[in-house]
Design a protein around this motif. Structure first.
Motif, PDB file in Angstrom:
ATOM      1  N   ARG A 106       0.823  -1.199   0.000  1.00  0.00           N
ATOM      2  CA  ARG A 106       0.000   0.000   0.000  1.00  0.00           C
ATOM      3  C   ARG A 106       0.866   1.261   0.000  1.00  0.00           C
ATOM      4  NH1 ARG A 106      -4.314   2.750   1.213  1.00  0.00           N
ATOM      5  NH2 ARG A 106      -4.003   4.434   2.674  1.00  0.00           N
ATOM      6  N   ARG A 114      -2.509   7.740  -4.066  1.00  0.00           N
ATOM      7  CA  ARG A 114      -3.171   7.280  -2.840  1.00  0.00           C
ATOM      8  C   ARG A 114      -4.480   6.583  -3.183  1.00  0.00           C
ATOM      9  NH1 ARG A 114      -1.798   8.845   2.318  1.00  0.00           N
ATOM     10  NH2 ARG A 114      -0.073  10.301   2.480  1.00  0.00           N
ATOM     11  N   ARG A 115      -5.152   7.111  -4.162  1.00  0.00           N
ATOM     12  CA  ARG A 115      -6.410   6.497  -4.578  1.00  0.00           C
ATOM     13  C   ARG A 115      -6.158   5.059  -5.046  1.00  0.00           C
ATOM     14  NH1 ARG A 115     -11.535   7.508  -7.169  1.00  0.00           N
ATOM     15  NH2 ARG A 115     -11.798   5.985  -8.806  1.00  0.00           N
ATOM     16  N   ASP A 118      -5.655   2.590  -2.259  1.00  0.00           N
ATOM     17  CA  ASP A 118      -6.927   2.123  -1.705  1.00  0.00           C
ATOM     18  C   ASP A 118      -7.598   1.142  -2.651  1.00  0.00           C
ATOM     19  OD1 ASP A 118      -6.378   3.922   0.216  1.00  0.00           O
ATOM     20  OD2 ASP A 118      -8.283   4.995   0.102  1.00  0.00           O
ATOM     21  N   ALA A 119      -7.594   1.518  -3.934  1.00  0.00           N
ATOM     22  CA  ALA A 119      -8.279   0.677  -4.913  1.00  0.00           C
ATOM     23  C   ALA A 119      -7.627  -0.698  -4.994  1.00  0.00           C
ATOM     24  CB  ALA A 119      -8.248   1.357  -6.289  1.00  0.00           C
ATOM     25  N   GLU A 122      -9.239  -3.289  -2.946  1.00  0.00           N
ATOM     26  CA  GLU A 122     -10.497  -3.807  -3.506  1.00  0.00           C
ATOM     27  C   GLU A 122     -10.225  -4.704  -4.711  1.00  0.00           C
ATOM     28  OE1 GLU A 122     -13.686  -1.008  -3.897  1.00  0.00           O
ATOM     29  OE2 GLU A 122     -13.017   0.052  -2.101  1.00  0.00           O
TER      30      GLU A 122
ATOM     31  N   LEU B  66      -6.739   6.742   9.688  1.00  0.00           N
ATOM     32  CA  LEU B  66      -6.795   7.412   8.382  1.00  0.00           C
ATOM     33  C   LEU B  66      -7.715   8.620   8.476  1.00  0.00           C
ATOM     34  CD1 LEU B  66      -7.010   4.062   6.552  1.00  0.00           C
ATOM     35  CD2 LEU B  66      -5.239   5.749   6.065  1.00  0.00           C
ATOM     36  N   TYR B  68      -9.433  11.992   6.371  1.00  0.00           N
ATOM     37  CA  TYR B  68      -9.765  12.573   5.064  1.00  0.00           C
ATOM     38  C   TYR B  68     -10.414  13.937   5.269  1.00  0.00           C
ATOM     39  CZ  TYR B  68      -8.928   7.785   3.716  1.00  0.00           C
ATOM     40  OH  TYR B  68      -8.342   6.557   3.537  1.00  0.00           O
ATOM     41  N   PRO B 128      -8.586   2.199   4.529  1.00  0.00           N
ATOM     42  CA  PRO B 128      -8.520   3.170   3.432  1.00  0.00           C
ATOM     43  C   PRO B 128      -9.877   3.407   2.768  1.00  0.00           C
ATOM     44  CG  PRO B 128      -6.710   1.619   3.291  1.00  0.00           C
ATOM     45  CD  PRO B 128      -7.607   1.113   4.381  1.00  0.00           C
ATOM     46  N   GLN B 129     -10.208   4.652   2.557  1.00  0.00           N
ATOM     47  CA  GLN B 129     -11.520   5.023   2.021  1.00  0.00           C
ATOM     48  C   GLN B 129     -11.440   5.963   0.828  1.00  0.00           C
ATOM     49  OE1 GLN B 129     -14.377   3.769   3.118  1.00  0.00           O
ATOM     50  NE2 GLN B 129     -13.420   2.629   4.789  1.00  0.00           N
ATOM     51  N   LEU B 130     -10.225   6.329   0.418  1.00  0.00           N
ATOM     52  CA  LEU B 130     -10.120   7.380  -0.602  1.00  0.00           C
ATOM     53  C   LEU B 130     -10.850   6.988  -1.887  1.00  0.00           C
ATOM     54  CD1 LEU B 130      -8.838  10.162  -0.912  1.00  0.00           C
ATOM     55  CD2 LEU B 130      -6.857   9.060  -1.954  1.00  0.00           C
ATOM     56  N   PHE B 131     -10.686   5.736  -2.290  1.00  0.00           N
ATOM     57  CA  PHE B 131     -11.305   5.232  -3.511  1.00  0.00           C
ATOM     58  C   PHE B 131     -12.831   5.445  -3.449  1.00  0.00           C
ATOM     59  CE2 PHE B 131     -12.195   1.165  -6.093  1.00  0.00           C
ATOM     60  CZ  PHE B 131     -11.910   1.773  -7.296  1.00  0.00           C
ATOM     61  N   GLU B 134     -13.814   9.324  -3.141  1.00  0.00           N
ATOM     62  CA  GLU B 134     -13.701  10.036  -4.423  1.00  0.00           C
ATOM     63  C   GLU B 134     -14.856   9.659  -5.344  1.00  0.00           C
ATOM     64  OE1 GLU B 134      -9.844   9.676  -6.202  1.00  0.00           O
ATOM     65  OE2 GLU B 134      -9.007  11.233  -4.903  1.00  0.00           O
TER      66      GLU B 134
END
Lengths: 531, 393
Positions: A106, A114-115, A118-119, A122, B66, B68, B128-131, B134
């Motif tokens: 990560r 950063r996105r 996170d992705a 998933e 985390l 945001y 993590p929650q950014l995905f 956004e």
């Protein structure tokens, strides 16, 4: 004259796996190998004094733990060590790395986006879901969806259960994996070119598809569905090179009484009344057997060994149109010492794992364009490993063996067949590419063995040099692999079985086709339980 | 922080902004990882750290949490659509706790939302929650920015926490209301303080720029002995949060965006967070229709409950039985030192979840080198085991 219960044609890892299972069940087994060495494409060869090359396949993830256990391969000397990480290095000196530890991965991805970091969690979740569904199917004979036999109905029920446990989202994703392009799939998650390039590499290895060709997403899954010591998608080295896998399988087969003959090339099958009765070797010798198992790919099996007049024309047409296109090359390099990769200067441990050169999906697609034009990629995708980090026995002390897998390389070139000069020019392209990422690399080379698809076909016997014995696209998977209606390791000829990677679940040094074929043969032979 | 003796550069675990201070005090050298950071398991004695929190005060480094920042003219609207609670009712200078769900009403995570000003919010999360954020921000005039590394966090928790703040010149912050939030002058700069926490006790969370983290730590530790203020590790915190009935992601549930199996996903009602769903708020929020449909169909299939278990053996991961029928499983268990009771959080079938219901817990425990097993009576209770009145005072 002795009549064997089973003759295995070809001592590749699947042939040896099948032989070991058959012998273990009490059958008399003869393995016939054309070359002077066993192993097929899972071989270790000493070409330069003191250096052992995994000259074709080079890393291991998919070999089934069940086979390791059943055949006691560790007793026969096999050790597989997972490597902890892999890194993709970029020409601008940047890198992105993947570790067993998700927190480290990560952080590495977050440097780029950063996105995406996170992705990636998933994305991994979605991959794992598919792995959980597919993995139990690997050591199963694909059920025939048109059949109402109890065995097939049971298999279909199992398949349906696997689908059901995926849930709606997972099932939709399964369809995406099997039909979409890797590019379209990755674009749903990520924005970083280097990350997408890194992941897309898995979708093109051994495949005559580009990252934007429909169907390539499955190839990605095929490369990450393995697991080593609990790490899904992890790859490892076999101590002693990939040949150690074949040697251990051969030892297991021999322990159970199988005979193995090298330098024994089968010229054709002996067929009487639609049933195989044995094989005729080059030179005229005949070896008789009640059943014959071919480790060769479906084209070589049915277009070279089998008498055409004994086979249905529509079947032969299907075999002829089976997609088996060569697209990969390999460099085996003996190094005087470890090369420097400036992109990895801050993380020297990363040099121990896989090093990818795969700048972006566009980089890969351009490489594929060259292949389509009958040229090797001028800027190739490279998968570099240095197994001597983990296994110092493969090179003299302080020296290293580097394996470089190259994509894309065509089986024949636009301006004619391969020649030694063209092979050298191809090798130069690869070395020049590495030099871009590792200045001074060339000066370390003690030996460099360049292998094109032509070499893989002519030395190892892979048709067109295709490392999977046929493309891994949905039309050639599960109950369609290799030929619809003949996916259960049998063909139209009585007593003839196939156990190579042309059959379900395909290539990648899994051993599963060999184990599955042996199980089917034993079923027909009325042997209920393996020893 | 790369001068840390144990952590180099690159993709290794990160030290937190308090690392040099916590490392010096970590006398038993007990570390664990939290979101890619090294954090303290226990400094010396989990019991001492626990009792400091329940009787005086403790410090717990929450920097890896985390964070945001969601800012812009549409921030309120976007967050109102994200979360199941009514964000339009959240005033600047206040915080709220609540879940957010996917389109099928399954909890992605729950966390604390701070309204720093009319158009600027901060959301704290454990995963993590950014995905997701956004994607949720699409079409709204907002910016979503991860500020995890830009803010160091320190939880000051315990009944004497106000006195500690007063003692370091933050008396104004000590008067913050429950779930209040404010910015205060501190040591020639600013500090953000919220009246929030994870221990179920009176407490605050202190948010400060990482380069000033050590100053904050030093000021607090300088008065530590006057208030039985102790640095605390995660082991003590776990007991505290179970007593408070606070659920933990990846323990009580798996976030819907990371669960492999649909059967492992949970709705807010499954988790006992029904109070944090506001169906009266206007407009759509993610999961609204699914949550309403579940309620119309008679409610969730299972519920998170508290258990009061006989005996002294913590019922870790114990299966729960009603007669011979297996009806659930314990997710968190501990001996509660403040209650002197054997407590647990568990998920059970909805038909067996009403308070007072007697179940059997199949408890395994270490019996020297073998495993012992006992069937213990377990009574369903409200999961908030310890809620002292001074918590809100």
């Amino acid at each position: 004259m002795k009549r064997y219960d089973a003759i295995v044609v070809g001592a590749g890892h699947n042939g040896l796996t099948a032989a070991a299972y058959l012998a273990r069940a009490g059958l008399s087994v003869m393995v016939l190998e054309r070359r002077d060495r066993i192993g097929g494409a899972a071989v270790s060869e000493e070409r330069h004094a003191g250096f052992l090359y995994s000259s074709c396949s080079y890393v291991c993830s998919l070999l089934r733990a069940e086979i390791m256990r059943d055949l006691e391969l560790s007793k026969h000397g096999l050790r597989i060590i997972p490597y902890e990480n892999s890194a993709t290095i970029a020409r601008n000196g940047d890198s992105i790395a993947f570790f067993h530890d998700p927190a480290k991965t990560r952080r590495s991805i977050a440097r780029h986006s950063r996105r995406d970091a996170d992705a990636y969690a998933e994305f991994n979740r979605d991959i794992y879901r598919q792995c959980r569904m597919i993995r139990p199917l690997l050591l199963e004979t694909p059920p025939d969806p048109t059949s109402v036999r109890l065995k097939d109905l049971k298999g279909l029920r199992k398949l349906q259960k696997a689908f059901a446990q995926l849930g709606e989202d997972g099932l939709a994703q399964a369809m995406q994996f099997w039909t979409m392009s890797c590019g379209d799939f990755l674009d749903r998650y990520f924005e970083s070119d280097l990350l997408k390039g890194s992941l897309a590499g898995n979708s093109i290895i051994g495949t005559a598809l580009g990252p934007y060709s429909p169907g390539s997403a499955y190839v990605l899954l095929h490369h990450v569905m393995g697991d080593l010591d609990g790490h899904v998608g992890a790859w490892g080295f076999a101590v002693g090179g990939m040949g150690a896998i074949s040697q251990a399988l051969a030892a297991a087969a021999q322990e159970h009484g199988a005979e193995i003959r090298t330098a024994a090339e089968v010229e054709q099958l002996i067929v009487r009344n639609g049933r195989v009765e044995g094989v005729a070797l080059v030179g005229g010798e005949e070896v008789l057997g009640t059943r014959v198992v071919s480790n060769l790919d479906v084209k070589r099996t049915y277009l070279k060994l089998a008498p055409r007049k004994e086979l249905p024309t529509d079947f032969l047409e299907a075999v002829e149109s089976f997609k088996i296109r060569g697209s990969s090359g390999k460099l085996n390099i003996a190094l005087d010492r470890l090369p420097e990769f400036p992109a990895l200067r801050d993380e020297p441990l990363l040099k121990r794992g896989g090093i990818l050169i795969s700048e972006s999906m566009e980089y890969l697609e351009r490489g594929y364009d060259d292949w389509k034009n009958g040229q090797w990629s001028r800027e190739p995708f490279l998968d570099i490993t240095v197994p001597t980090h983990y296994d110092p026995t493969m090179a003299p002390p302080g020296k290293h063996y580097m394996s470089v897998f190259v994509q894309y390389v065509p089986p024949t070139l636009a301006d004619g067949p391969w020649t030694p000069e063209k092979r050298d020019a191809f090798g130069k392209t690869v070395l020049d590419t590495i030099e871009l990422y590792s200045p001074g690399f060339r000066d370390l080379i003690l030996d460099c063995w360049v292998r094109t698809p032509w070499d893989l076909e002519n030395e190892v016997g892979l048709t067109e040099g295709n490392i999977f014995h046929g493309e891994l696209t949905l039309d050639q998977l599960l109950f369609n692999r290799p030929i619809p209606g003949y996916a259960q390791y049998r063909g139209p000829l009585g007593g003839l079985y196939m156990c190579g990677s042309s059959t379900h679940p395909g290539g990648g040094v899994m051993g599963a086709p060999g184990a599955n074929a042996a199980r089917e043969l034993l079923h027909d032979a009325g042997v209920r339980r393996a020893a | 922080m790369s001068d840390s003796p144990i952590i180099g550069g690159g993709a290794m675990l990160q030290p937190t902004p308090f690392h040099r201070r916590t490392a010096a005090l970590n006398l038993v050298n007990a570390w664990e990882r939290w979101q890619g950071h090294t954090t303290v398991t226990t400094f010396l004695s989990p019991e001492d750290e626990y009792f400091a929190t329940r009787t005086a005060a403790s410090l717990y480094d929450v920097s890896p949490m985390l964070k945001y920042r969601i800012a812009g003219p549409d921030a309120e609207a976007m967050l109102d659509r994200l979360m199941t609670r009514d964000v339009t009712k959240l005033k600047p200078g206040r915080a709220l706790y609540g879940p957010w769900c996917d389109g099928r009403g399954r909890v992605i995570e729950e966390g604390t939302l701070f309204r720093e000003s009319a158009a600027s919010f901060r959301l704290n999360a454990a995963e993590p929650q950014l995905f997701w954020l956004e994607d949720c921000a699409y079409g709204f005039d907002v910016t979503v920015e991860e500020v995890t590394d830009a803010i160091a966090g320190l939880a000051l928790q315990g009944p004497l926490a106000k006195r500690v703040l007063e003692d370091i010149g933050l008396g104004e912050a000590a008067r913050l209301p429950f779930f209040g939030l404010g910015r205060f002058g501190f040591e020639g700069g600013e500090i953000e303080i919220s009246r929030t926490g994870f221990t179920g006790d009176l407490g605050f969370e202190l948010w400060i720029a990482p380069e000033r983290a050590e100053t904050l730590w030093d000021r607090l530790m300088a008065v530590a002995d006057r208030h039985y203020l102790r640095p605390m590790g995660s082991q003590a915190l776990n007991t505290l949060r179970i007593e408070a009935g606070h659920i933990l992601i990846n323990v009580e549930y798996v976030g819907a965006n990371h669960a492999l199996r649909e059967s492992q996903m949970r709705t807010p009602d499954d988790l006992g967070l029904g109070w944090a769903v506001d169906p009266k708020k206007p407009g759509y929020f993610n999961g609204r229709r699914a949550i309403e449909a579940e309620r119309a169909a008679g409610g969730p299939r299972r519920r998170l409950v508290g258990l009061d278990i006989e005996g002294r053996k913590p019922a870790h991961a114990a299966y729960l039985y009603a007669g011979r029928r297996e009806v659930g499983q314990v997710t968190s268990a501990c001996w509660s030192p403040v209650l002197k009771r054997n407590i647990a959080l568990a998920t059970v079938e909805a038909g067996y979840a009403e308070p007072g219901r007697k179940l059997k817990a199949d408890v395994y425990y270490v019996k020297e080198v073998t495993q012992g097993r006992v069937e213990a009576a377990a009574t369903v209770v409200e999961p908030r085991f310890y809620q002292p009145a001074h918590r809100r005072g």
